[in-house]
Design an enzyme around this catalytic site. Structure first.
Site, PDB file in Angstrom:
ATOM      1  N   SER A 222     -14.593  19.859  -2.939  1.00  0.00           N
ATOM      2  CA  SER A 222     -14.531  19.932  -4.446  1.00  0.00           C
ATOM      3  C   SER A 222     -14.694  21.622  -4.861  1.00  0.00           C
ATOM      4  CB  SER A 222     -16.673  19.493  -5.065  1.00  0.00           C
ATOM      5  OG  SER A 222     -16.514  19.511  -6.211  1.00  0.00           O
TER       6      SER A 222
ATOM      7  N   TYR B 249     -25.771  17.516  -3.590  1.00  0.00           N
ATOM      8  CA  TYR B 249     -24.004  16.906  -3.585  1.00  0.00           C
ATOM      9  C   TYR B 249     -23.334  18.239  -3.047  1.00  0.00           C
ATOM     10  CZ  TYR B 249     -19.578  16.240  -5.608  1.00  0.00           C
ATOM     11  OH  TYR B 249     -18.677  15.582  -5.216  1.00  0.00           O
TER      12      TYR B 249
ATOM     13  N   LYS C 253     -20.326  18.182   0.591  1.00  0.00           N
ATOM     14  CA  LYS C 253     -19.411  18.749   0.483  1.00  0.00           C
ATOM     15  C   LYS C 253     -18.846  20.096   1.299  1.00  0.00           C
ATOM     16  CE  LYS C 253     -17.895  15.615  -1.832  1.00  0.00           C
ATOM     17  NZ  LYS C 253     -16.688  14.390  -1.580  1.00  0.00           N
TER      18      LYS C 253
HETATM   19  P1  NAD Z   1     -15.882   7.546  -7.893  1.00  0.00           P
HETATM   20  O1  NAD Z   1     -17.975   7.112  -7.487  1.00  0.00           O
HETATM   21  O2  NAD Z   1     -15.626   6.567  -8.715  1.00  0.00           O
HETATM   22  O3  NAD Z   1     -15.431   6.531  -6.087  1.00  0.00           O
HETATM   23  C1  NAD Z   1     -16.390   6.953  -4.904  1.00  0.00           C
HETATM   24  C2  NAD Z   1     -15.963   5.251  -4.529  1.00  0.00           C
HETATM   25  O4  NAD Z   1     -16.541   5.379  -3.157  1.00  0.00           O
HETATM   26  C3  NAD Z   1     -16.434   4.284  -5.109  1.00  0.00           C
HETATM   27  O5  NAD Z   1     -15.690   3.205  -5.880  1.00  0.00           O
HETATM   28  C4  NAD Z   1     -17.984   3.638  -4.550  1.00  0.00           C
HETATM   29  O6  NAD Z   1     -18.115   2.331  -4.542  1.00  0.00           O
HETATM   30  C5  NAD Z   1     -17.461   4.000  -2.764  1.00  0.00           C
HETATM   31  N1  NAD Z   1     -17.879   4.509  -2.219  1.00  0.00           N
HETATM   32  C6  NAD Z   1     -19.603   5.006  -2.488  1.00  0.00           C
HETATM   33  N2  NAD Z   1     -20.368   5.121  -1.397  1.00  0.00           N
HETATM   34  C7  NAD Z   1     -19.107   4.565  -0.040  1.00  0.00           C
HETATM   35  C8  NAD Z   1     -20.100   4.099   1.232  1.00  0.00           C
HETATM   36  N3  NAD Z   1     -21.127   4.447   1.746  1.00  0.00           N
HETATM   37  N4  NAD Z   1     -19.126   2.794   2.394  1.00  0.00           N
HETATM   38  C9  NAD Z   1     -17.767   2.630   1.150  1.00  0.00           C
HETATM   39  N5  NAD Z   1     -17.570   3.019   0.033  1.00  0.00           N
HETATM   40  C10 NAD Z   1     -18.326   4.009  -1.033  1.00  0.00           C
HETATM   41  O7  NAD Z   1     -15.623   8.376  -7.647  1.00  0.00           O
HETATM   42  P2  NAD Z   1     -14.652   9.800  -7.803  1.00  0.00           P
HETATM   43  O8  NAD Z   1     -14.738  10.279  -9.479  1.00  0.00           O
HETATM   44  O9  NAD Z   1     -12.920   8.501  -7.597  1.00  0.00           O
HETATM   45  O10 NAD Z   1     -14.482  10.991  -6.659  1.00  0.00           O
HETATM   46  C11 NAD Z   1     -13.682  10.364  -4.978  1.00  0.00           C
HETATM   47  C12 NAD Z   1     -14.490  11.239  -4.662  1.00  0.00           C
HETATM   48  O11 NAD Z   1     -14.098  12.860  -5.257  1.00  0.00           O
HETATM   49  C13 NAD Z   1     -15.892  11.745  -3.808  1.00  0.00           C
HETATM   50  O12 NAD Z   1     -16.050  11.742  -2.587  1.00  0.00           O
HETATM   51  C14 NAD Z   1     -16.485  12.698  -4.575  1.00  0.00           C
HETATM   52  O13 NAD Z   1     -17.087  13.997  -3.928  1.00  0.00           O
HETATM   53  C15 NAD Z   1     -15.171  13.494  -4.948  1.00  0.00           C
HETATM   54  N6  NAD Z   1     -15.333  15.045  -6.216  1.00  0.00           N
HETATM   55  C16 NAD Z   1     -14.613  13.956  -7.162  1.00  0.00           C
HETATM   56  C17 NAD Z   1     -14.757  14.631  -8.160  1.00  0.00           C
HETATM   57  C18 NAD Z   1     -14.679  14.258 -10.080  1.00  0.00           C
HETATM   58  O14 NAD Z   1     -15.559  14.552 -10.835  1.00  0.00           O
HETATM   59  N7  NAD Z   1     -14.418  13.186 -10.100  1.00  0.00           N
HETATM   60  C19 NAD Z   1     -14.744  16.517  -8.521  1.00  0.00           C
HETATM   61  C20 NAD Z   1     -14.561  16.472  -7.359  1.00  0.00           C
HETATM   62  C21 NAD Z   1     -14.961  15.590  -6.299  1.00  0.00           C
HETATM   63  C1  WQD Z   2     -18.293  20.139 -17.545  1.00  0.00           C
HETATM   64  C2  WQD Z   2     -18.819  21.274 -18.989  1.00  0.00           C
HETATM   65  C3  WQD Z   2     -21.415  21.413 -18.918  1.00  0.00           C
HETATM   66  C4  WQD Z   2     -21.995  17.001 -20.035  1.00  0.00           C
HETATM   67  C5  WQD Z   2     -19.803  17.924 -12.350  1.00  0.00           C
HETATM   68  C6  WQD Z   2     -19.948  19.075 -10.376  1.00  0.00           C
HETATM   69  C7  WQD Z   2     -18.570  18.690  -9.447  1.00  0.00           C
HETATM   70  C8  WQD Z   2     -17.091  18.113  -9.728  1.00  0.00           C
HETATM   71  C9  WQD Z   2     -17.294  17.764 -11.114  1.00  0.00           C
HETATM   72  C10 WQD Z   2     -18.018  16.559  -8.059  1.00  0.00           C
HETATM   73  C11 WQD Z   2     -20.488  21.945 -18.497  1.00  0.00           C
HETATM   74  C12 WQD Z   2     -20.352  20.448 -20.576  1.00  0.00           C
HETATM   75  C13 WQD Z   2     -21.324  18.003 -19.478  1.00  0.00           C
HETATM   76  C14 WQD Z   2     -22.048  16.661 -21.474  1.00  0.00           C
HETATM   77  C15 WQD Z   2     -22.282  19.175 -22.100  1.00  0.00           C
HETATM   78  N1  WQD Z   2     -17.954  16.696  -9.749  1.00  0.00           N
HETATM   79  N2  WQD Z   2     -21.328  19.134 -20.663  1.00  0.00           N
HETATM   80  N3  WQD Z   2     -22.147  18.016 -22.328  1.00  0.00           N
HETATM   81  O1  WQD Z   2     -20.514  20.078 -14.180  1.00  0.00           O
HETATM   82  O2  WQD Z   2     -18.533  21.527 -14.543  1.00  0.00           O
HETATM   83  O3  WQD Z   2     -18.675  19.496 -12.625  1.00  0.00           O
HETATM   84  O4  WQD Z   2     -18.707  17.195 -11.712  1.00  0.00           O
HETATM   85  O5  WQD Z   2     -17.023  17.271  -7.692  1.00  0.00           O
HETATM   86  O6  WQD Z   2     -19.271  19.162  -9.150  1.00  0.00           O
HETATM   87  O7  WQD Z   2     -20.816  19.387 -10.649  1.00  0.00           O
HETATM   88  O8  WQD Z   2     -18.001  19.127 -14.680  1.00  0.00           O
HETATM   89  O9  WQD Z   2     -17.895  17.213 -16.583  1.00  0.00           O
HETATM   90  O10 WQD Z   2     -20.624  17.946 -15.520  1.00  0.00           O
HETATM   91  O11 WQD Z   2     -19.650  19.895 -17.693  1.00  0.00           O
HETATM   92  O12 WQD Z   2     -21.940  19.670 -22.741  1.00  0.00           O
HETATM   93  O13 WQD Z   2     -22.935  16.099 -21.782  1.00  0.00           O
HETATM   94  O14 WQD Z   2     -19.423  20.158 -19.838  1.00  0.00           O
HETATM   95  O15 WQD Z   2     -22.421  21.748 -19.396  1.00  0.00           O
HETATM   96  O16 WQD Z   2     -19.662  23.123 -19.129  1.00  0.00           O
HETATM   97  P1  WQD Z   2     -19.006  20.600 -13.985  1.00  0.00           P
HETATM   98  P2  WQD Z   2     -19.251  17.959 -16.210  1.00  0.00           P
END
Ligand code: NAD
Ligand code: WQD
Length: 338
Positions: free
Chosen positions: A124, A149, A153
């Site tokens: 991330s 979190y 990572k």
């Molecule tokens: P998500 O929660 O939809 O998917 C994650 C999946 O992992 C879920 O289906 C959950 O049931 C499964 N899971 C959790 N713990 C588990 C375990 N112990 N064993 C087996 N399965 C398990 O989330 P996502 O948005 O699809 O994210 C996928 C990956 O990408 C995550 O590692 C997340 O940290 C990373 N990521 C997400 C974002 C985002 O904003 N969505 C941003 C950056 C990184």
């Molecule tokens: C985006 C913008 C908020 C919600 C997070 C994690 C990051 C990654 C992605 C996993 C910001 C604003 C949000 C709301 C708002 N996840 N906001 N009202 O914070 O950039 O990133 O998700 O790895 O690690 O930190 O994403 O979608 O929460 O926010 O005003 O109800 O929207 O302040 O400026 P963020 P976000």
């Protein structure tokens, strides 16, 4: 390739499976369903017309993992499984370190024992902490994470770098996502957060569909053009295609490769609201509220390395991200109804 997709029923994992199957790869999805539904894979099957083999289980279950690697001829792993709610990680850090760090450790050990050394890991942009200048490239310093979190990572990135340094058979891609949004254009799969969404886009779509009264805009006094936070939103299908490129890329080289996956362009919260209203014709009532703890003012990527090395660029526009997010939300107001 036969790819084990951990977290395969989740938001990004399910979209990655579509791209893998469409490209002719075999998949096996593994998930404990703690934040997703089996239904997502039935929808994937509708999209691709191919069955998606699924194992329900936990990545921390060593005997399950060794069974999986014994019973299926896995050649590579895309590792999405993990916990991802920033606020929750502050309240439940042990769970976050256990699933995200220990879970990846268990997975890497099982891979090592099974002789599978190709791994794409969901990292991330949060690993960059609070960078001093934009855009962010992969050489920017990591660290200064502000919650468990983000730290989890970073710990996994370091662990995987040590693992690869110890044994040259490993080939690992660390993909640092910016802000994934949107949904598959079919409207069949998308983001299905449980409870109150933490992220901006699902909150906006739930306001637009009438499930929530109004959006709280966290902070109107940031040093940005309109005072609201700026982020690099990337269409989840572009992100999934990036994973496909990465898994094909690492198949031909060793060591650790790190890529930003973003568009290279930032939008403010108010720009998102205005564009969403324009694209969908729905009003999104909002109120400017105090800043959210731990947020940074702005964050966007320099995606040049991914273009150069993977031949990948994010192609889908902001309008497409918002239209697809809305199609998913309006066709599935209760998500997958877990
Ligand atoms: P998500 O929660 O939809 O998917 C994650 C999946 O992992 C879920 O289906 C959950 O049931 C499964 N899971 C959790 N713990 C588990 C375990 N112990 N064993 C087996 N399965 C398990 O989330 P996502 O948005 O699809 O994210 C996928 C990956 O990408 C995550 O590692 C997340 O940290 C990373 N990521 C997400 C974002 C985002 O904003 N969505 C941003 C950056 C990184
Ligand atoms: C985006 C913008 C908020 C919600 C997070 C994690 C990051 C990654 C992605 C996993 C910001 C604003 C949000 C709301 C708002 N996840 N906001 N009202 O914070 O950039 O990133 O998700 O790895 O690690 O930190 O994403 O979608 O929460 O926010 O005003 O109800 O929207 O302040 O400026 P963020 P976000």
């Amino acid at each position: 390739m036969t790819v084990l997709v951990t977290g395969g029923t989740g938001y990004i994992g399910s979209h990655a499976i579509v791209e893998l199957q469409n490209a002719g790869h075999q998949v096996l999805a593994l998930d404990n369903l703690c934040n997703s539904s089996r239904e997502s894979l039935l929808r994937v099957e509708q999209i691709t017309g191919k069955p998606v083999p699924f194992v329900q289980g936990d990545i921390r279950d060593a005997s399950l993992l060794s069974r999986v690697f014994r019973d299926y001829s896995i050649t590579a792993v895309m590792h999405f499984a993990g916990l991802k709610a920033v606020g929750e990680s502050v309240v439940r850090p042990l769970e976050y370190y256990d699933v995200n760090v220990n879970g990846t450790l268990m997975l890497a050990k099982a891979m090592n024992e099974a002789g599978v050394f190709n791994l794409v890991f969901s990292s991330s942009a949060t690993v960059y902490g609070s960078p001093e200048s934009m855009p962010i490239n992969e050489q920017c310093a990591v660290g200064g994470t502000t919650n468990p979190y983000g730290t989890s990572k970073l710990m996994v990135e370091k662990m995987l770098q040590d693992v690869a340094a110890s044994d040259e058979r490993w080939s690992i891609a660390l993909l640092r996502y910016f802000n994934p949004v949107g949904a598959h254009e079919s409207g069949l799969i998308g983001e299905d957060p449980s409870g109150v969404p933490n992220n901006l886009l699902p909150y906006v779509t739930q306001v637009a569909v009438g499930q929530r009264e109004r959006l709280s805009v966290f902070g109107g006094d940031y040093p940005t053009e309109d005072g609201t936070g700026v982020r690099d939103y990337i269409h989840v299908v572009d992100l999934a295609v990036g994973h496909l490129r990465a898994i094909e890329y690492i198949a031909a080289r060793k060591g650790v490769s790190i890529f930003n996956l973003g568009t290279g362009r930032g939008y403010s919260v108010l720009e998102i609201v205005a564009a969403f209203e324009r694209v969908t014709g729905r009003k999104v009532p909002y109120a400017i509220m105090p800043r959210r703890a731990g947020d940074i003012a702005e964050c966007w990527s320099d995606p040049a390395r991914a273009k150069q090395e993977l031949g990948w660029v994010a192609r889908r526009s902001l309008e497409q991200m918002l239209a697809d997010a809305w199609r998913w939300q309006s066709q599935n107001p209760n998500g997958f109804q877990r």
